[in-house]
Design a protein around this motif. Sequence first.
Motif, PDB file in Angstrom:
ATOM      1  N   LYS A  47      67.796  69.894 -54.640  1.00 29.42           N
ATOM      2  CA  LYS A  47      67.407  68.486 -54.660  1.00 29.42           C
ATOM      3  C   LYS A  47      67.095  68.026 -53.234  1.00 29.42           C
ATOM      4  O   LYS A  47      67.843  68.276 -52.299  1.00 29.42           O
ATOM      5  CB  LYS A  47      68.514  67.622 -55.253  1.00 29.42           C
ATOM      6  CG  LYS A  47      68.100  66.178 -55.404  1.00 29.42           C
ATOM      7  CD  LYS A  47      69.131  65.365 -56.148  1.00 29.42           C
ATOM      8  CE  LYS A  47      68.641  63.925 -56.204  1.00 29.42           C
ATOM      9  NZ  LYS A  47      69.288  63.173 -57.232  1.00 29.42           N
ATOM     10  N   LYS A  95      64.338  61.947 -55.813  1.00 28.03           N
ATOM     11  CA  LYS A  95      64.867  60.962 -56.770  1.00 28.03           C
ATOM     12  C   LYS A  95      65.005  61.525 -58.184  1.00 28.03           C
ATOM     13  O   LYS A  95      65.151  60.765 -59.132  1.00 28.03           O
ATOM     14  CB  LYS A  95      63.962  59.742 -56.779  1.00 28.03           C
ATOM     15  CG  LYS A  95      63.920  59.055 -55.420  1.00 28.03           C
ATOM     16  CD  LYS A  95      63.003  57.865 -55.415  1.00 28.03           C
ATOM     17  CE  LYS A  95      62.980  57.266 -54.018  1.00 28.03           C
ATOM     18  NZ  LYS A  95      62.051  56.180 -53.888  1.00 28.03           N
ATOM     19  N   VAL A  97      66.747  63.800 -61.292  1.00 26.44           N
ATOM     20  CA  VAL A  97      68.070  64.076 -61.843  1.00 26.44           C
ATOM     21  C   VAL A  97      68.369  65.565 -61.730  1.00 26.44           C
ATOM     22  O   VAL A  97      67.498  66.406 -61.970  1.00 26.44           O
ATOM     23  CB  VAL A  97      68.116  63.644 -63.330  1.00 26.44           C
ATOM     24  CG1 VAL A  97      69.449  64.001 -63.959  1.00 26.44           C
ATOM     25  CG2 VAL A  97      67.819  62.174 -63.470  1.00 26.44           C
TER      26      VAL A  97
END
Length: 151
Positions: A47, A95, A97
């Motif tokens: 991420k 941003k 998930v």
Amino acid sequence: MKRIFYLLFVLPLLLVSCKDDDDMPNVDFKVEISGGKFVNNTIYVVKGDTLKVEKIEVVSHDKKAAMGEVSYFWDGRFLFTNPIPPYKISISTDKMVLAEHRFHFNCPVYVEDYPILTSYFDYKVKLVEIPDSIPNQPSRPITSGYSVVRD
């Protein structure tokens, strides 16, 4: 007289439809994706990193071939269409998930002596929080995951 006209009209259609519908061109694709690690048919991305398609090209083994614009989708939602080779796109994961996602793209393929075909690419992408979450196996080039079909 109408019957003769219809027969003359239908005869060429019957001859054209006799070609083997399962006959597909002998093509492959070179797909270069960076920003992730390809392990067990899944692209692992940390991420915050950016997943990038660097290049897509069609390689024909016998006939002339070309491809058209590439349309990109993330989890089924349209992202972008790139009509310019090498068909790049950058996808920011800041941003998103932490989960498993689907990255799809498709493009028309034009091969000499074949109808217009469509190539579909489908990749499983798993977004992880830290690099230690990625399986400790050698990464291989991200080149699989496509199919060519007639519309």
